[in-house]
Design a protein around this motif. Sequence first.
Motif, PDB file in Angstrom:
ATOM      1  N   ARG A  54       0.885  -1.287  -0.036  1.00 48.12           N
ATOM      2  CA  ARG A  54       0.008  -0.070   0.015  1.00 48.12           C
ATOM      3  C   ARG A  54       0.865   1.125   0.039  1.00 48.12           C
ATOM      4  N   PHE A  55       2.099   1.193   0.524  1.00 44.31           N
ATOM      5  CA  PHE A  55       2.782   2.416   0.656  1.00 44.31           C
ATOM      6  C   PHE A  55       4.161   2.378  -0.251  1.00 44.31           C
ATOM      7  N   SER A  56       3.763   1.839  -1.555  1.00 46.84           N
ATOM      8  CA  SER A  56       4.836   1.801  -2.454  1.00 46.84           C
ATOM      9  C   SER A  56       5.232   3.554  -2.816  1.00 46.84           C
ATOM     10  N   HIS A  57       4.223   4.093  -2.626  1.00 45.56           N
ATOM     11  CA  HIS A  57       4.632   5.824  -3.140  1.00 45.56           C
ATOM     12  C   HIS A  57       5.749   6.124  -2.030  1.00 45.56           C
ATOM     13  N   LEU A  58       5.904   5.579  -0.810  1.00 46.99           N
ATOM     14  CA  LEU A  58       6.780   5.872   0.059  1.00 46.99           C
ATOM     15  C   LEU A  58       8.141   5.339  -0.167  1.00 46.99           C
ATOM     16  N   HIS A  59       8.012   3.911  -0.426  1.00 45.92           N
ATOM     17  CA  HIS A  59       9.226   3.120  -0.677  1.00 45.92           C
ATOM     18  C   HIS A  59       9.752   2.742  -1.881  1.00 45.92           C
ATOM     19  N   ASN A  60       8.762   2.702  -2.906  1.00 45.61           N
ATOM     20  CA  ASN A  60       9.139   2.848  -4.191  1.00 45.61           C
ATOM     21  C   ASN A  60       9.703   1.262  -4.432  1.00 45.61           C
ATOM     22  N   SER A  61       9.328   0.195  -3.806  1.00 42.24           N
ATOM     23  CA  SER A  61      10.078  -1.046  -3.915  1.00 42.24           C
ATOM     24  C   SER A  61       9.133  -2.265  -4.167  1.00 42.24           C
ATOM     25  N   VAL A 102      -7.152   0.354  11.386  1.00 43.23           N
ATOM     26  CA  VAL A 102      -6.872   1.840  10.966  1.00 43.23           C
ATOM     27  C   VAL A 102      -5.501   2.156  11.601  1.00 43.23           C
ATOM     28  N   ASP A 103      -5.356   1.694  12.957  1.00 38.71           N
ATOM     29  CA  ASP A 103      -4.065   1.895  13.710  1.00 38.71           C
ATOM     30  C   ASP A 103      -2.869   1.296  13.194  1.00 38.71           C
ATOM     31  N   TYR A 104      -3.118  -0.013  12.724  1.00 38.71           N
ATOM     32  CA  TYR A 104      -2.100  -0.856  12.019  1.00 38.71           C
ATOM     33  C   TYR A 104      -1.468  -0.405  10.912  1.00 38.71           C
ATOM     34  N   LEU A 105      -2.482   0.276  10.042  1.00 42.39           N
ATOM     35  CA  LEU A 105      -1.741   0.906   8.800  1.00 42.39           C
ATOM     36  C   LEU A 105      -1.305   2.222   9.114  1.00 42.39           C
ATOM     37  N   LYS A 106      -1.702   2.694   9.837  1.00 45.66           N
ATOM     38  CA  LYS A 106      -0.972   4.363  10.464  1.00 45.66           C
ATOM     39  C   LYS A 106       0.298   3.852  10.919  1.00 45.66           C
ATOM     40  N   LYS A 107       0.491   2.919  11.583  1.00 47.03           N
ATOM     41  CA  LYS A 107       1.794   2.668  12.217  1.00 47.03           C
ATOM     42  C   LYS A 107       2.662   2.042  10.952  1.00 47.03           C
ATOM     43  N   MET A 108       2.118   1.470  10.058  1.00 44.06           N
ATOM     44  CA  MET A 108       3.098   1.084   9.019  1.00 44.06           C
ATOM     45  C   MET A 108       3.343   2.279   8.242  1.00 44.06           C
ATOM     46  N   GLU A 109       2.560   3.169   7.830  1.00 38.82           N
ATOM     47  CA  GLU A 109       2.978   4.337   7.180  1.00 38.82           C
ATOM     48  C   GLU A 109       3.972   4.980   7.898  1.00 38.82           C
ATOM     49  N   ARG A 110       3.874   5.086   9.121  1.00 39.94           N
ATOM     50  CA  ARG A 110       5.034   5.741   9.762  1.00 39.94           C
ATOM     51  C   ARG A 110       6.268   5.094   9.875  1.00 39.94           C
ATOM     52  N   PHE A 111       6.307   3.909   9.983  1.00 40.12           N
ATOM     53  CA  PHE A 111       7.502   3.026   9.626  1.00 40.12           C
ATOM     54  C   PHE A 111       8.309   3.368   8.355  1.00 40.12           C
ATOM     55  N   TYR A 112       7.458   3.572   7.249  1.00 42.47           N
ATOM     56  CA  TYR A 112       7.971   3.752   5.887  1.00 42.47           C
ATOM     57  C   TYR A 112       8.491   5.388   5.917  1.00 42.47           C
ATOM     58  N   LYS A 113       8.005   6.148   6.586  1.00 43.97           N
ATOM     59  CA  LYS A 113       8.329   7.439   6.867  1.00 43.97           C
ATOM     60  C   LYS A 113       9.533   7.656   7.656  1.00 43.97           C
ATOM     61  N   LYS A 114       9.890   6.659   8.117  1.00 39.01           N
ATOM     62  CA  LYS A 114      11.030   6.524   9.424  1.00 39.01           C
ATOM     63  C   LYS A 114      10.500   7.788  10.546  1.00 39.01           C
ATOM     64  N   ASP A 115       9.442   7.439  10.776  1.00 34.74           N
ATOM     65  CA  ASP A 115       8.668   8.172  11.951  1.00 34.74           C
ATOM     66  C   ASP A 115       8.700   7.223  13.115  1.00 34.74           C
ATOM     67  N   TYR A 116       9.980   6.815  13.855  1.00 34.16           N
ATOM     68  CA  TYR A 116       9.713   5.554  14.719  1.00 34.16           C
ATOM     69  C   TYR A 116       9.477   5.958  16.090  1.00 34.16           C
ATOM     70  N   ASP A 117       8.771   5.166  16.924  1.00 33.96           N
ATOM     71  CA  ASP A 117       8.377   5.587  18.274  1.00 33.96           C
ATOM     72  C   ASP A 117       9.531   5.809  19.050  1.00 33.96           C
ATOM     73  N   TYR A 118      10.733   5.235  19.053  1.00 35.70           N
ATOM     74  CA  TYR A 118      11.936   5.404  19.986  1.00 35.70           C
ATOM     75  C   TYR A 118      13.065   5.215  19.220  1.00 35.70           C
ATOM     76  N   LEU A 119      14.138   6.378  19.494  1.00 35.67           N
ATOM     77  CA  LEU A 119      15.106   6.290  18.807  1.00 35.67           C
ATOM     78  C   LEU A 119      16.359   6.185  20.180  1.00 35.67           C
ATOM     79  N   PRO A 120      17.421   5.599  19.724  1.00 34.63           N
ATOM     80  CA  PRO A 120      18.369   5.085  20.871  1.00 34.63           C
ATOM     81  C   PRO A 120      19.022   6.522  21.213  1.00 34.63           C
ATOM     82  N   GLU A 121      19.323   6.564  22.837  1.00 33.53           N
ATOM     83  CA  GLU A 121      20.105   7.734  23.172  1.00 33.53           C
ATOM     84  C   GLU A 121      21.647   7.461  22.993  1.00 33.53           C
ATOM     85  N   PRO A 122      22.362   8.505  22.549  1.00 32.29           N
ATOM     86  CA  PRO A 122      23.578   8.336  22.103  1.00 32.29           C
ATOM     87  C   PRO A 122      24.637   7.799  22.889  1.00 32.29           C
TER      88      PRO A 122
END
Length: 410
Positions: free
Chosen positions: A33-40, A315-335
């Motif tokens: 569904r998100f080929s417009h984001l990842h073109n894969s 709905v939530d499932y697809l929103k979360k997947m879209e965020r993954f392909y946008k690289k909008d992750y829930d948590y980022l590691p602390e340096p």
Amino acid sequence: MKRSNLIIYFVPEKKRVNGGIMSIFSQCKESRRFSHLHNSDVVVCVYPGFETYRRNDLFKNSEKIYSFEEIIRSWVKPKRLLLQMPENSINVIMSALNTSKYAEYVEQVNHVHVNVMTQNIELIKPVPEFANLFLLSPYVTQTTAHKKYATQELSNNYHTPVHHLSVFNDKSQYDVVPFENKEDLIVYSPDHHPLKEKIIEKIESSEKYKTQEIRGLTYDKYKKLVGRAKFCLTFGEGFDGYFIESYFSGSIGLSVYNDRFFPEESFKKLPSVSDSYESMLKSLDQTLALLDNPKAYNECVADALEKIDRANNEVDYLKKMERFYKKDYDYLPEPIESAEIISCVVREKREKSELADELQAKIVELSRSLQKERECSQKNKSMLDSILNSRSWRVTVPLRYLNKSTHRQK
């Protein structure tokens, strides 16, 4: 026409059906569904080095399953490559990708991204083993099936972005069987548990319910079996397919609350969820007696479905997947946490280097030993040829035969 990028979802080398496998197939399908984001192009592939079984006909899906050799032939040089690995497959996949023919294919890709599908937190590899993934690519992420272990701590410990992807089951594919048409049947999962035998024996001792372990069934037959049964008892994660899907069929799932997998504590209030297997064993008769009537039974099913829908919905499932392909992750590691994971990678490289040096030294030593043996063998052969071809050896032949004859007579 093939796209310039490729996303590979890895599945085991043997055909099987369970919640984890079905989740991978679902992710693969919905990712398109998100080929417009990842073109894969998005494909399913068995672990590298194994033959494909082409189709998994144990449940409904339309996926063609590739071997890695077919991937190499069909997508010759993708620009970007996303490898989706189940958490328990890291070692077998990495071992295969380190072989020359597979390593060359991956190394030619400009951008490699590895995502670990952490479906069961208890199966994730220790940090030193997980760190091997960074030898493949600096871009490593994790997606989780359960909200409870999608945490900053997980992100820090493994130095990866972490994203809760959840799971989604389409309720429309289940046939709801009303209470009046249910059989006095309790089915149970094939998982091992120390109290499993005692719990099943207690159910059977009442002589009211028949029991059946869920094993060796296609997914359609499994769904029909659960639909016929009044109760489905899981000895697994707790908030798993055996628990969730029983409610989709209008049945009641019996489970034990597991803080690592249940998405919220409100599930504890369900009369079908116990605090422990010890308490389940103790109160099982009362629980079954309480629920085995239309009113209480249907109320429990409705209450559980409301909670499940709140935790896992499309709905939530697809929103979360879209965020993954946008690289909008829930948590980022602390340096500050990067030191440990980097040290693991460096240590792994050093150990491999030291092992390689050790093996090389042994090879050199063995080669020298073999060379000495060959030289010695050649020298002995030359000496023997010299003796056999000498005039004295030929002259003394009659005497040697005479000597043998004399020994026999004696």
